[in-house]
Each structure stands twice: as C-alpha cells, then as structure tokens.
Design a protein around this motif. Structure first.
Motif, PDB file in Angstrom:
ATOM      1  N   THR A 305       0.841  -1.194   0.000  1.00 11.24           N
ATOM      2  CA  THR A 305       0.000   0.000   0.000  1.00 11.24           C
ATOM      3  C   THR A 305       0.878   1.246   0.000  1.00 11.24           C
ATOM      4  OG1 THR A 305      -0.094   0.094   2.397  1.00 11.24           O
ATOM      5  CG2 THR A 305      -1.788  -1.185   1.294  1.00 11.24           C
ATOM      6  N   HIS A 306       0.247   2.348  -0.339  1.00 16.55           N
ATOM      7  CA  HIS A 306       0.945   3.636  -0.267  1.00 16.55           C
ATOM      8  C   HIS A 306      -0.082   4.748  -0.311  1.00 16.55           C
ATOM      9  CE1 HIS A 306       3.700   6.941  -0.930  1.00 16.55           C
ATOM     10  NE2 HIS A 306       2.916   7.330  -1.926  1.00 16.55           N
ATOM     11  N   GLY A 307      -0.079   5.629   0.687  1.00 16.69           N
ATOM     12  CA  GLY A 307      -0.819   6.876   0.614  1.00 16.69           C
ATOM     13  C   GLY A 307      -2.319   6.723   0.477  1.00 16.69           C
ATOM     14  N   VAL A 308      -2.949   7.807   0.019  1.00 18.67           N
ATOM     15  CA  VAL A 308      -4.381   7.851  -0.218  1.00 18.67           C
ATOM     16  C   VAL A 308      -4.640   8.844  -1.347  1.00 18.67           C
ATOM     17  CG1 VAL A 308      -4.799   9.690   1.492  1.00 18.67           C
ATOM     18  CG2 VAL A 308      -6.638   8.072   0.919  1.00 18.67           C
ATOM     19  N   LYS A 309      -5.687   8.604  -2.140  1.00 17.67           N
ATOM     20  CA  LYS A 309      -5.946   9.393  -3.355  1.00 17.67           C
ATOM     21  C   LYS A 309      -7.297  10.109  -3.264  1.00 17.67           C
ATOM     22  CE  LYS A 309      -6.094  10.541  -7.860  1.00 17.67           C
ATOM     23  NZ  LYS A 309      -6.318   9.507  -8.866  1.00 17.67           N
ATOM     24  N   TYR A 310      -7.300  11.390  -3.643  1.00 17.50           N
ATOM     25  CA  TYR A 310      -8.510  12.194  -3.774  1.00 17.50           C
ATOM     26  C   TYR A 310      -8.636  12.657  -5.222  1.00 17.50           C
ATOM     27  CZ  TYR A 310      -8.574  12.505   1.327  1.00 17.50           C
ATOM     28  OH  TYR A 310      -8.609  12.204   2.662  1.00 17.50           O
ATOM     29  N   GLY A 355       0.206  10.576   9.184  1.00 23.33           N
ATOM     30  CA  GLY A 355       1.425  10.482   8.390  1.00 23.33           C
ATOM     31  C   GLY A 355       1.252   9.754   7.079  1.00 23.33           C
ATOM     32  N   VAL A 356       0.013   9.608   6.622  1.00 20.95           N
ATOM     33  CA  VAL A 356      -0.263   8.956   5.341  1.00 20.95           C
ATOM     34  C   VAL A 356      -0.098   9.973   4.223  1.00 20.95           C
ATOM     35  CG1 VAL A 356      -2.016   7.778   3.961  1.00 20.95           C
ATOM     36  CG2 VAL A 356      -1.847   7.312   6.414  1.00 20.95           C
ATOM     37  N   GLN A 357       0.690   9.651   3.222  1.00 17.22           N
ATOM     38  CA  GLN A 357       0.940  10.599   2.129  1.00 17.22           C
ATOM     39  C   GLN A 357      -0.330  10.808   1.314  1.00 17.22           C
ATOM     40  OE1 GLN A 357       4.464   9.831  -0.180  1.00 17.22           O
ATOM     41  NE2 GLN A 357       3.778  11.103  -1.880  1.00 17.22           N
ATOM     42  N   ILE A 358      -0.639  12.058   1.020  1.00 20.50           N
ATOM     43  CA  ILE A 358      -1.855  12.416   0.303  1.00 20.50           C
ATOM     44  C   ILE A 358      -1.527  12.722  -1.156  1.00 20.50           C
ATOM     45  CG2 ILE A 358      -3.671  14.166   0.107  1.00 20.50           C
ATOM     46  CD1 ILE A 358      -3.540  14.387   3.200  1.00 20.50           C
ATOM     47  N   HIS A 359      -2.299  12.102  -2.062  1.00 18.12           N
ATOM     48  CA  HIS A 359      -2.198  12.356  -3.500  1.00 18.12           C
ATOM     49  C   HIS A 359      -3.512  13.005  -3.929  1.00 18.12           C
ATOM     50  CE1 HIS A 359       1.481   9.890  -4.208  1.00 18.12           C
ATOM     51  NE2 HIS A 359       1.067   9.367  -3.066  1.00 18.12           N
ATOM     52  N   SER A 360      -3.433  14.241  -4.383  1.00 16.30           N
ATOM     53  CA  SER A 360      -4.620  15.059  -4.622  1.00 16.30           C
ATOM     54  C   SER A 360      -4.701  15.448  -6.093  1.00 16.30           C
ATOM     55  CB  SER A 360      -4.566  16.307  -3.731  1.00 16.30           C
ATOM     56  OG  SER A 360      -5.776  17.014  -3.765  1.00 16.30           O
ATOM     57  N   HIS A 361      -5.670  14.878  -6.787  1.00 22.79           N
ATOM     58  CA  HIS A 361      -5.884  15.105  -8.218  1.00 22.79           C
ATOM     59  C   HIS A 361      -6.353  16.540  -8.453  1.00 22.79           C
ATOM     60  CE1 HIS A 361      -8.430  13.944 -11.974  1.00 22.79           C
ATOM     61  NE2 HIS A 361      -8.868  15.144 -11.611  1.00 22.79           N
ATOM     62  N   ALA A 362      -5.603  17.268  -9.281  1.00 25.90           N
ATOM     63  CA  ALA A 362      -5.980  18.645  -9.625  1.00 25.90           C
ATOM     64  C   ALA A 362      -5.546  18.904 -11.057  1.00 25.90           C
ATOM     65  CB  ALA A 362      -5.359  19.650  -8.667  1.00 25.90           C
ATOM     66  N   ASN A 363      -6.494  18.912 -11.979  1.00 26.41           N
ATOM     67  CA  ASN A 363      -6.191  19.215 -13.377  1.00 26.41           C
ATOM     68  C   ASN A 363      -6.305  20.703 -13.682  1.00 26.41           C
ATOM     69  OD1 ASN A 363      -5.493  16.859 -14.992  1.00 26.41           O
ATOM     70  ND2 ASN A 363      -7.510  16.049 -14.460  1.00 26.41           N
ATOM     71  N   GLY A 364      -7.335  21.354 -13.156  1.00 22.02           N
ATOM     72  CA  GLY A 364      -7.560  22.757 -13.451  1.00 22.02           C
ATOM     73  C   GLY A 364      -6.888  23.686 -12.462  1.00 22.02           C
ATOM     74  N   ARG A 388       5.356  15.226   1.760  1.00 21.18           N
ATOM     75  CA  ARG A 388       5.283  14.820   0.348  1.00 21.18           C
ATOM     76  C   ARG A 388       3.852  14.814  -0.200  1.00 21.18           C
ATOM     77  NH1 ARG A 388      10.576  10.849  -0.510  1.00 21.18           N
ATOM     78  NH2 ARG A 388      11.636  11.576   1.381  1.00 21.18           N
ATOM     79  N   PHE A 389       3.062  15.769   0.234  1.00 21.21           N
ATOM     80  CA  PHE A 389       1.733  15.994  -0.343  1.00 21.21           C
ATOM     81  C   PHE A 389       1.907  16.203  -1.845  1.00 21.21           C
ATOM     82  CE2 PHE A 389      -1.902  18.325  -1.754  1.00 21.21           C
ATOM     83  CZ  PHE A 389      -2.949  18.127  -0.858  1.00 21.21           C
ATOM     84  N   THR A 390       1.216  15.394  -2.639  1.00 17.51           N
ATOM     85  CA  THR A 390       1.454  15.379  -4.083  1.00 17.51           C
ATOM     86  C   THR A 390       0.225  15.840  -4.857  1.00 17.51           C
ATOM     87  OG1 THR A 390       2.962  13.495  -3.799  1.00 17.51           O
ATOM     88  CG2 THR A 390       2.175  13.943  -6.032  1.00 17.51           C
ATOM     89  N   VAL A 391       0.422  16.853  -5.693  1.00 12.80           N
ATOM     90  CA  VAL A 391      -0.608  17.253  -6.645  1.00 12.80           C
ATOM     91  C   VAL A 391      -0.490  16.342  -7.859  1.00 12.80           C
ATOM     92  CG1 VAL A 391      -1.537  19.098  -8.072  1.00 12.80           C
ATOM     93  CG2 VAL A 391      -0.532  19.632  -5.838  1.00 12.80           C
TER      94      VAL A 391
END
Length: 557
Positions: A305-310, A355-364, A388-391
């Motif tokens: 596993t790794h992180g979480v996705k929005y 402490g779970v890394q967040i991956h946040s979908h942002a196209n616009g 490491r919050f990731t866009v």
C-alpha cells in the motif's frame, strides 16, 4: 541484517547511468539477493569478488543501463477491463483480439453504435462501449443523440478518460433515474431534462451498477493486469502505482489479482496500491487507517500500500476540469470530485495526522488553488515536515502556484504527455490558447524547486505509456503538429527529465531510499536501452528502444 551473500552476479554494460549525482557513471553493477552490492567497474568492485562466489554476465555489454523506470500514476487493472468493451475511441487501441481502429468523428461513433444496435439480438442487454473523446471527436454525446441510435436497446458509453458516462433513455431506466432524481454529477439539459451524462466518480459509479457484471466479469481484472503488465514492461517500467485502488471491484479482489499475477510471473513490476478515499471511507469508516496498516503488514517489496488518493475535479481530455477566469471557451462543462471542496480539510486531516501521504488530483488551476488552500490549512492545524503531499496531474497552473506549492512543501506528479498529444487541440476546444500552450509547467516547477515526476495515467487518457516519450515531451514540448514548440520556457533538460522517470519519481512515492537510482543497497531494478539517452539528439529520445528490464537482479525477458 539481510540474507548472507551466497553468490554475486555482475552485469556489465557499455554505460551505466546511476542517477546518483555523486557517482553518476559506471560500467558494472554487482547484485545479490535482489539488491545492489556494488557499482563501478570490474576493477573497483574486485574486493567483493575476491570474497564471494560470483559470475560475470555480459549480456548487456553493448547496452546502456539505467535505474528501472518508474511511472508513479497508472491504472493498469481498471483500464485493462475496458479493453473488453466495444471500442469507439479516436486512436488505434490494443484489445484482446488485436488492434482496433480509431473512429475520427462523433458521426463515425454514432454510425458504429447504430451498426451494433442493428445486430443486437437481446434488447434487454445493454451495449457497452469505451473510448469516446469529446475534444477530438467533434463534441460530447448526449441522450437525444443516443436515442436516435436506438430508443429500445440500452446504450452505455464511457469516455476514454472515464470521468463521463453517456447513456440513452432505455439505459436511464435501467440505472433508475428520472427528471426528479438528485445526485452529484447527473447531467441535465437547460430545460431540466436529464441529458444522459454521468460525470465524476459518484455519478459514473451509479451509471455503471447495471452493467458492472458485464464490465468487471469473472477474471476480467486479472486478464487486464496481464495485458497491461506486458505493455508496462515493454516500455521499461519496473515500478508503478495504482491510483484508484478499490474503486472498481473492491480492495481485496484487486489486491489478490495483482498478487496472483506477480506470483505467476505475468506482472514483472513493483506495484503500490493507493486507495481511492471515498471508497475507503464508505467501506471501512473509522477503521480505515487500521485496514491500511494491516495491508501494509501483509505487503512486501513487490506489492504494498501507499498513501491515499482524492479526485477533486474532472478530466483534461474530457474537458471537465475546473478553471479560473475567464473559464471555458464555450459551454462550461467543469465538475468537481465526489468530496465537496468545503469538506476537504476535514476529510484529509485523519490521514495527514497519521502520516499517510496524500495524493490530490488537480487538473484545473482553480482546483489547484483549492488544493493549495487545503494544504495550507492542514499545515496550520498540524504542522509537518517531509509530508510529500502530491498534486496529481498538475495540468493547468501558473508560476505563482508553483512558488506557493514550494512554500508549502508540496510536490507534483505531472502528466506531460498532454503537451504533445492534446494541448493544440484544446487551444480551440475547451481551454483556450494560453492555458493549453502552458499545459504542464515543468520549467516553473523546477525554478521554484518543487520536486516532480512524470506519469502517464495509463490507460485512462488518450496517450501511450512510455517514460522515454514522456521525457521527450518534457525536453522538447513539441505540439501535435510536429513543429510548434509550446511554452518554450517550460522545457527542462534531458537530465531533469530522466530524473523525473527514475530517482525523482521514486521520491514522489517516498521510495527513493530503495528505488530510483543504481546505488549500493537498493533494489536491483534496471531498464536496459539500446541507445544512450544522454548522447542521442534530444529530438530522438522517444525513439530509443527498450531492450530488457531487470527486476530484483533478474532479467524479465
């Protein structure tokens, strides 16, 4: 302590690019037990060879070795299941029965659907199709168009970037919605009638329930992984991440499909499963963090596993992302994701604190503003270092947003392929010339010192999977016409592009301590090339052939 060294294998090469900036070049690498023992030359690693049994493997002596390519954002299992549906996309596409030709226009798609409806023997069974691309195929489909194809056979069409499902009236009846229905993402005409659109995850899931058994049939997920794993290997990928784990068939079935494919040798990759947050919350509630912890314990170096996705807005190719002023050229088709923006801080906070890394979908770019506001709020509530919050995607942005992302300690995983394959198209369809030309501002990220990687989103957008092609796009920024350089100030160097598919991609996934470069102690994962990407003309980067991949010290061929 690791396992004792019983035997060392030394791979020699014409050149090894280690992506370790302190020791960038080598000609030999020693491996044992799946890990790198030493890097340098036959002469420099001789102290190891004096002490342990070893063999010299010269199969790559005329090749170039790099760290195994990392694509940090794919959807191999989900996208592979769509390949079993009728295909109505604009480009040639692989399928279980071979290549399928693309359909250039909306009229061609409607004619194809008419032919399918005419041959359809059971009107109670829906026609299911995949691959529609509104920007390149003359605009969106809708209910009235599909009713003209058939008003008796249910028709269900999912876009190539599966943020939209288009249906006709019989399919609306199967879904169980009417003009009085309410729900996020259910589309309507200006007069209030349902227009046959279901946009973003909550609505597309609702539209998919009546056909779920047709799309996600027995063994379809495993077959999809086998097909797409072969595509990834051919592109030189040795590590990737699934960014919507759990969304289709559920967490355990999707995990087991990957585990079985790995054990049977049909998925020669490392895979990190990143859960889709709305599904995780619905299924586990207050136990969601305990579930992730248990799966992490169950996982290993190959599958974990790794992180979480929005998902916070729509799609670039489907033209459903959310933009700042002046907005869309024509009709505003923007949609937000399933989690209301005003609830975003509250929804992310448990993972942030854990402490779970967040991956946040942002196209616009408007979605990016919201994402940066959310990250700032999280930092004020519970300050963190190295989060490491990731866009994810980072398609439309401004230089000021890059600087703000840097100030907040964030990073970006960028779909660079759109620069070549889509930007000129969307200059006149959806986004306008300014934003389209400046799609994927890597130069701005680099100047702001924001860590970034390149990804494909394969196969949920109308682009291929090829890290070397991604590097070519980043270095050259040549449009689809093959001539125009788009936003030349956003180009990056060959070295930066290659880092973005190796060591910097590992950083994005918080695995740079064990992946992404050829260094002692790291996993012995390599991509073997027929030419040297540092020596060829930058215009020829995409033409370099992948000869082989090595996973945990073993050739995958």
């Amino acid at each position: 302590m690791g396992a004792p060294l019983e035997h060392i294998t030394v791979y020699t090469a014409a050149h090894i690019h280690t992506m370790d900036q302190g020791r960038p070049d080598a000609s030999a690498v020693a491996v044992s037990n799946g890990r790198i023992v030493s890097v340098g030359s036959i002469e420099s690693i001789e102290p190891w060879l004096r002490r342990y049994p070893h063999s010299i493997d010269d199969r790559y002596s005329d090749k170039v070795l790099m760290p195994g390519f990392i694509d940090p954002h794919t959807h191999l299992r989900l996208s592979g299941t769509y390949m079993g549906l009728e295909y109505v996309g604009p480009i040639e596409s692989a399928a279980p029965d071979g290549l399928r030709k693309g359909l250039p226009t909306r009229d061609a798609v409607l004619n194809q659907l008419r032919a399918l409806a005419a041959e359809h023997s059971n009107p109670d069974v829906p026609i299911t199709a995949w691959g529609y691309d509104p920007a390149s195929q003359s605009g969106h489909l809708d209910r009235d168009m599909l009713d003209q194809v058939s008003d008796t056979v249910p028709i269900w069409v999912i876009a190539y970037a599966p943020h939209i499902v288009y249906v006709n009236s019989p399919m609306l009846e199967l879904i169980g919605v009417d003009d009085d229905s309410v729900g996020h993402g259910i589309g309507r005409y200006p007069d209030g009638r349902l227009n046959g659109w279901f946009v973003e995850t909550e609505a597309t899931a609702r539209a998919t329930r009546p056909v779920a058994d047709m799309i996600y049939g027995p063994d379809s997920g495993r077959a999809a992984i086998d097909r797409m794993g072969a595509v990834a290997k051919a592109a030189g990928v040795t590590t990737t991440a699934d960014l919507v784990w759990g969304m289709a068939d559920g967490f355990e079935p999707e995990w087991e499909d990957h585990a079985s494919a790995m054990s049977e040798g049909t998925l020669p990759l490392r895979m990190f499963m990143i859960p889709f947050e709305p599904k995780l919350v619905r299924e586990f509630g207050d136990d969601m963090l305990d579930f992730l912890a248990s799966k992490t314990q169950q996982g290993d170096d190959r599958l974990n596993t790794h992180g979480v996705k929005y998902v916070n807005d729509g799609s670039y190719p489907s033209m459903t992302l959310v933009m700042n002023e002046p907005g869309y050229l024509d009709e505003d088709t923007a949609h937000t994701g399933e989690v209301p923006w005003e609830n975003m801080v509250e929804r992310m906070l448990p993972f942030w604190k854990a402490g779970v890394q967040i991956h946040s979908h942002a196209n616009g770019d408007r979605t990016l503003d919201m994402t940066l506001d959310t990250l700032e709020a999280l930092q004020r509530i519970h300050p963190r270092f190295d989060h490491r919050f990731t866009v994810e995607h980072y398609c439309l942005s401004s230089p000021s947003q890059a600087r703000r992302l840097a100030a907040l300690g964030g990073q970006a995983s960028v779909n660079i392929y759109f620069v070549h394959f889509r930007a000129q198209l969307h200059a006149d369809h959806g986004f306008g010339p300014d934003r389209s030309e400046a799609t994927a501002r890597l130069g701005s990220l680099e100047r702001a010192r924001v860590p970034f990687a390149l990804h494909s989103d394969f196969n949920l957008v109308v682009t291929p999977l090829s890290p070397l092609l991604a590097a070519w796009c980043a270095v050259n920024r040549i449009g689809a016409d093959g001539e125009t350089v788009l936003a030349p100030g956003e180009k990056i160097s060959v070295d930066s592009a290659l880092r973005a598919i190796t060591i910097d991609a590992a950083y994005i996934l918080n695995r740079d301590d064990r992946l992404g470069s050829i260094e002692v102690g790291k996993h012995a994962d390599f991509t073997v090339l027929n030419d040297d990407p540092y020596q060829v003309n930058p215009n020829d980067l995409r033409d370099i052939e992948v000869h082989d991949t090595v996973l945990a010290g073993e050739s995958t061929n």
